[in-house]
Design a protein around this motif. Structure first.
Motif, short mmCIF file in Angstrom:
data_model
loop_
_atom_site.label_atom_id
_atom_site.label_comp_id
_atom_site.label_asym_id
_atom_site.label_seq_id
_atom_site.Cartn_x
_atom_site.Cartn_y
_atom_site.Cartn_z
N THR A 119 0.82 -1.22 0.00
CA THR A 119 0.00 0.00 0.00
C THR A 119 0.85 1.27 0.00
N GLU A 120 2.13 1.15 0.36
CA GLU A 120 3.01 2.31 0.42
C GLU A 120 3.82 2.51 -0.86
N ILE A 121 3.65 1.61 -1.83
CA ILE A 121 4.51 1.66 -3.01
C ILE A 121 4.26 2.92 -3.83
N ALA A 122 3.01 3.37 -3.91
CA ALA A 122 2.72 4.58 -4.67
C ALA A 122 3.36 5.80 -4.03
N LYS A 123 3.39 5.83 -2.71
CA LYS A 123 4.03 6.94 -2.00
C LYS A 123 5.52 6.98 -2.29
N HIS A 124 6.17 5.81 -2.30
CA HIS A 124 7.60 5.76 -2.59
C HIS A 124 7.88 6.19 -4.03
N CYS A 125 7.01 5.81 -4.94
CA CYS A 125 7.17 6.23 -6.34
C CYS A 125 7.02 7.74 -6.48
N ALA A 126 6.06 8.31 -5.76
CA ALA A 126 5.85 9.75 -5.80
C ALA A 126 7.07 10.49 -5.25
N TYR A 127 7.67 9.94 -4.20
CA TYR A 127 8.85 10.55 -3.59
C TYR A 127 10.03 10.54 -4.57
N SER A 128 10.13 9.50 -5.36
CA SER A 128 11.27 9.34 -6.27
C SER A 128 11.07 10.02 -7.62
N LEU A 129 9.86 10.43 -7.92
CA LEU A 129 9.56 10.92 -9.27
C LEU A 129 10.40 12.13 -9.69
N PRO A 130 10.61 13.15 -8.85
CA PRO A 130 11.48 14.26 -9.28
C PRO A 130 12.88 13.81 -9.65
N GLY A 131 13.42 12.83 -8.92
CA GLY A 131 14.75 12.32 -9.25
C GLY A 131 14.76 11.60 -10.58
N VAL A 132 13.69 10.85 -10.85
CA VAL A 132 13.58 10.17 -12.14
C VAL A 132 13.46 11.19 -13.27
N ALA A 133 12.65 12.23 -13.04
CA ALA A 133 12.48 13.28 -14.05
C ALA A 133 13.78 14.01 -14.31
N LEU A 134 14.56 14.26 -13.27
CA LEU A 134 15.85 14.94 -13.43
C LEU A 134 16.81 14.09 -14.24
N THR A 135 16.79 12.79 -14.00
CA THR A 135 17.69 11.88 -14.72
C THR A 135 17.31 11.78 -16.19
N LEU A 136 16.01 11.66 -16.46
CA LEU A 136 15.56 11.51 -17.85
C LEU A 136 15.66 12.82 -18.63
N GLY A 137 15.49 13.95 -17.94
CA GLY A 137 15.52 15.23 -18.63
C GLY A 137 14.14 15.62 -19.13
N ARG A 138 13.98 16.90 -19.38
CA ARG A 138 12.65 17.39 -19.75
C ARG A 138 12.19 16.89 -21.12
N GLN A 139 13.13 16.54 -22.01
CA GLN A 139 12.72 16.05 -23.33
C GLN A 139 12.11 14.65 -23.24
N ASN A 140 12.28 13.98 -22.10
CA ASN A 140 11.67 12.66 -21.90
C ASN A 140 10.53 12.71 -20.89
N TRP A 141 10.00 13.89 -20.64
CA TRP A 141 8.89 14.03 -19.69
C TRP A 141 7.67 13.23 -20.15
N HIS A 142 7.52 13.05 -21.46
CA HIS A 142 6.38 12.29 -21.96
C HIS A 142 6.36 10.86 -21.41
N CYS A 143 7.51 10.37 -20.98
CA CYS A 143 7.57 9.03 -20.40
C CYS A 143 6.93 8.99 -19.01
N LEU A 144 6.91 10.13 -18.33
CA LEU A 144 6.45 10.17 -16.94
C LEU A 144 5.13 10.90 -16.76
N LYS A 145 4.67 11.60 -17.79
CA LYS A 145 3.51 12.46 -17.63
C LYS A 145 2.28 11.69 -17.14
N ASP A 146 1.95 10.58 -17.77
CA ASP A 146 0.77 9.81 -17.37
C ASP A 146 0.91 9.27 -15.96
#
Length: 282
Positions: free
Chosen positions: A58-85
């Motif tokens: 039940t906590e997995i979504a919270k952990h994913c939300a916490y990590s999302l900015p780091g994932v977005a920083l790694t992928l870069g803004r040109q790959n935001w379409h991978c994370l938008k949904d």
């Protein structure tokens, strides 16, 4: 990938968008990138599936939300379409802890994505958080200045009408919420014109000065003093004159001792006593 390659992706200014009418195959291709191993990204995206949260952790979504900015920083803004949904899925999660986590980091994500993507994809989510539970709203409130300063001036002015809503909380005893609002308003003075400050921020500041909790009032005294300083340095002197007169009428000549005490405390901050005395005797 090397660090130089990663930085190249992060700072690339090209913004890509997705089509909501994608077929399953096109949808899969829209999430393909070449910054990190694709299997790793697919595994991360799959963990935000609501069904997995119910059956696995039940906590997995919270952990994913916490990590999302780091994932977005790694992928870069040109790959935001991978994370938008995935981001939109997490932002509408039934658990308020998930939404709260995103609310506390939305300003950091805005820095990563840039102006255009922030206006198109983050502002709607930000607006939703403003109407959420207090546990979620406090996340955007604590970084309100950090987020609004990234928006275009016209878009930023739209939020002037909503600042008053922060005075209303689910629990009236939540004084820390109002204290944080006063702290943020001090920072917001640099983002708005003298007229906006007088028309929209001044009424909120006076309301906070009369708060039942002393900690809120003390921060509000600093807010009013900074407001006087800001209006005094503006090109139009009318606003500071009107504000000084209102301070005198509302507090200095108040029939209650607490109001007169408030006037003294406001004068004490930033040495405004001399300025206010001048207006008292003019």
């Amino acid at each position: 990938q090397s660090m130089d390659s990663t930085l190249h992706y992060i700072h690339n200014d090209s913004d890509l968008s997705t089509n909501s009418s994608f077929s399953p195959e096109e949808e899969r291709k829209s999430k393909v990138q070449d910054v990190v191993p694709q299997a790793l990204l697919d595994q991360y995206l799959s963990m935000t599936d609501p069904s997995r949260a119910q059956t696995v952790d039940t906590e997995i979504a919270k952990h994913c939300a916490y990590s999302l900015p780091g994932v977005a920083l790694t992928l870069g803004r040109q790959n935001w379409h991978c994370l938008k949904d995935t981001y939109e899925t997490l932002a509408s999660d039934m658990q308020w802890k998930v939404r709260r986590t995103l609310a506390f980091s939305i300003h950091e994500l805005a820095v990563i994505l840039g102006d255009q993507l922030t206006a198109g994809d983050l502002v709607p989510v930000f607006n939703g958080f403003l109407k959420d539970l207090d546990e979620v709203r406090i996340g955007v409130l604590k970084h309100l200045h950090d987020f609004l300063k990234l928006l275009h001036v016209d878009k930023r002015r739209e939020y002037l009408y909503q600042l008053q809503e922060f005075l209303v909380t689910d629990n009236s005893r939540n004084w820390r919420f109002r204290a944080e609002l006063a702290e943020q308003l001090i920072l917001l003075l640099d983002l708005y014109s003298a007229r906006d400050i007088y028309d929209y921020l001044r009424p909120i500041a006076f309301s906070l000065c009369a708060d039942k909790v002393s900690s809120v009032r003390w921060i509000s005294y600093k807010l009013v003093s900074e407001m006087v300083k800001k209006l005094y340095m503006a090109s139009t002197p009318t606003f500071v004159v009107d504000l000084m007169n209102e301070l005198v009428e509302k507090f200095c000549r108040c029939h209650k001792w607490s109001g007169r005490q408030t006037f003294v405390f406001i004068c004490q901050v930033k040495c405004l006593f001399i300025y206010i005395l001048l207006f008292c005797f003019v």
